[in-house]
Design a protein around this motif. Structure first.
Motif: not given
Length: 504
Positions: A34-51
């Motif tokens: 909830p504390e992440l902005n849209e750009a940070q969320r996109e980057i993090f979701l991308h990272e998690l998708s690679q796991l």
């Protein structure tokens, strides 16, 4: 755990990631979402998708179990590698050494040999944040490890071509990590690939895996970032599959591969004697070793465990075992591992197809920066996390024909691991080892070396150790691969420090 080619991975939805994390008992990973902005969320979701989220639970629980368990004692199960499977640069007869060299050069001339560099590590312990291969140890030439290795590769190709009259190529495969791929690519490009054809240099990246707490929880490095680490140099075998490296070798006709670690300033690229020895013995796997300097030297020991080839780490055997001596006073377990190996391509294909899932996991307890429950960044003062690693030698037990080749430490091994000020394995010891070796080549060729004061330097037979009286003389690898071709130096006098480039 991290997918090899991110572009080929499908971006998962937040709900899919949430479900997978909950199933792995790692729901805390999204606690700051909830504390992440849209750009940070996109980057993090991308990272998690690679796991590899399906294997995350097993990875975390396995790491916690491994860290909590005591290593099994191997002392009663160990035995040295039998003498018939050992060659030696020091003790084998000159005829055999010449035959092995000729065979190695012949295989090189037929484009059957490749080299593979393990270059995933940064120079953190050296006090720098760039890849170790870019480090300049302070030689008169100012050359980096990468340049020295590239020029040795160029020279051994030239020697094989000269002997057999056919142009040849030794492809250079370089395994990097997330931390070293981009700077390494940039460094090679800026230096025009050190005179090599970039089409014959293949850089690829090993996987990254999450660091884990002692209770099996993924460590968050930031509110939107997992703490990741390379999966050790044993991650090579998965990376070979991820990036179709073995297919490239097959297309090129490469049958034999020399694998080595970036930090050894003395490494002999595609050493024809080593290649020839292994090939003549019909080996599918081989290891170069040096005689241990003393019983408890902190290096792994190449030996057999229950009849199977293995490297046993120095921390895994008792001091009494390390100090065992034979009838002539020699150490029973003297074969020190130096991360310098031979593999056939067929063996690597078999390992990657059938055996890589059985590779042993090694525990590394580290201080891993993290964010606390309030989201504050913390740099721990004591170890707080587990990084799981695989080692390149973990495939030795799968070999059906394993051999060992002993080399002289002063000729072939001086690793660069620590910053100056450390007792060993620092820039000064690496630099001095190489210059001492080159000084021995020159004096053996009949030249005279004078120090800064005009006094003659002791001859190779009279000189002491490389650290006692280092002579500041350096020879370009483009002039001599391993002391050959220096006959023209007879009778010449050189005032040190001196750098001998490609003009004799």
């Amino acid at each position: 755990m991290l997918a090899p080619t991110e572009a080929k991975r499908t971006m998962l939805s937040l709900e899919e990631v949430k479900q997978s994390l909950e199933e792995a008992d790692q729901a805390h990973v999204l606690q700051f979402w909830p504390e992440l902005n849209e750009a940070q969320r996109e980057i993090f979701l991308h990272e998690l998708s690679q796991l590899d989220l399906s294997g995350l639970k097993e990875h975390c629980e396995g790491a916690a179990r491994a860290a909590a368990s005591d290593p099994a004692s191997l002392d009663e199960l160990m035995e040295p590698v039998p003498a018939e499977f050992i060659g030696s640069a020091r003790n084998s007869d000159k005829t055999s050494l010449a035959q092995w060299e000729n065979e190695g050069l012949w295989h090189i001339s037929k484009n059957r040999v490749g080299v593979l560099l393990l270059a995933g590590g940064q120079g953190t312990r050296l006090g720098v944040q760039y890849p170790k291969g870019m480090y300049n140890v302070g030689l008169p030439s100012g050359k980096t490890l990468y340049q020295i290795q590239a020029e040795r590769l160029h020279k051994i190709q030239e020697l094989a071509e000269s002997k057999h009259g056919t142009k040849c190529i030794i492809p250079w495969y370089i395994m990097t990590s997330e931390f070293t791929l981009t700077p390494t690519e940039k460094f090679f490009k800026e230096n025009n690939y050190f005179g090599l054809d970039p089409l014959n240099i293949n850089m690829f990246e090993q996987r990254m895996i999450p660091a884990v707490t002692f209770d099996g929880k993924v460590i968050l490095q930031g509110k939107g970032k997992i703490a990741m680490a390379p999966d050790g140099n044993g991650g090579l075998y998965q990376a070979l599959v991820d990036h179709n490296v073995l297919e490239d070798m097959k297309k090129r006709g490469v049958e034999y591969l020399h694998v080595y670690c970036v930090d050894n300033i003395m490494v002999k690229m595609a050493d024809p004697v080593f290649i020839g020895f292994c090939a003549s013995k019909g080996a599918d796997c081989g290891a170069k070793v040096v005689e241990k300097a003393y019983p408890t030297e902190p290096v792994g020991v190449v030996c057999r465990v229950q009849g199977v080839a293995q490297v046993v780490e120095y921390s895994e055997i008792l001091q009494t075992t390390a100090e065992l001596r034979g009838p002539s006073g020699e150490l029973v377990y003297s074969a020190g591992n130096i991360c310098n190996h031979f593999f056939t391509r067929q063996f690597l294909e078999d390992v990657t197809m059938k055996s890589k899932i059985h590779l042993k996991q090694h525990v590394a307890i580290k201080k891993v920066p993290f964010v606390d429950q309030c989201g504050n960044e913390v740099k721990p003062t004591k170890p707080n996390g587990i990084k799981m690693e695989k080692f390149v030698f973990d495939i030795f037990p799968f070999s059906r024909s394993f051999v060992v080749f002993e080399v002289v430490r002063e000729d072939e091994f001086s690793p660069l691991k620590n910053a100056d000020g450390a007792a060993t394995d620092n820039p000064s010891t690496a630099r001095n080892a190489l210059m001492h070796l080159h000084s021995r080549w020159v004096t053996a060729a009949g030249a005279t070396l004078l120090n800064e004061h005009g006094n003659a330097v002791l001859s190779a037979s009279e000189s002491t150790t490389m650290t006692n009286a280092p002579t500041k003389f350096e020879i370009s690898p483009l002039v001599s691969y391993f002391g050959e071709g220096l006959d023209k130096l007879k009778g010449k006098i050189y005032q040190t420090p001196f750098y001998l480039d490609n003009d004799l």
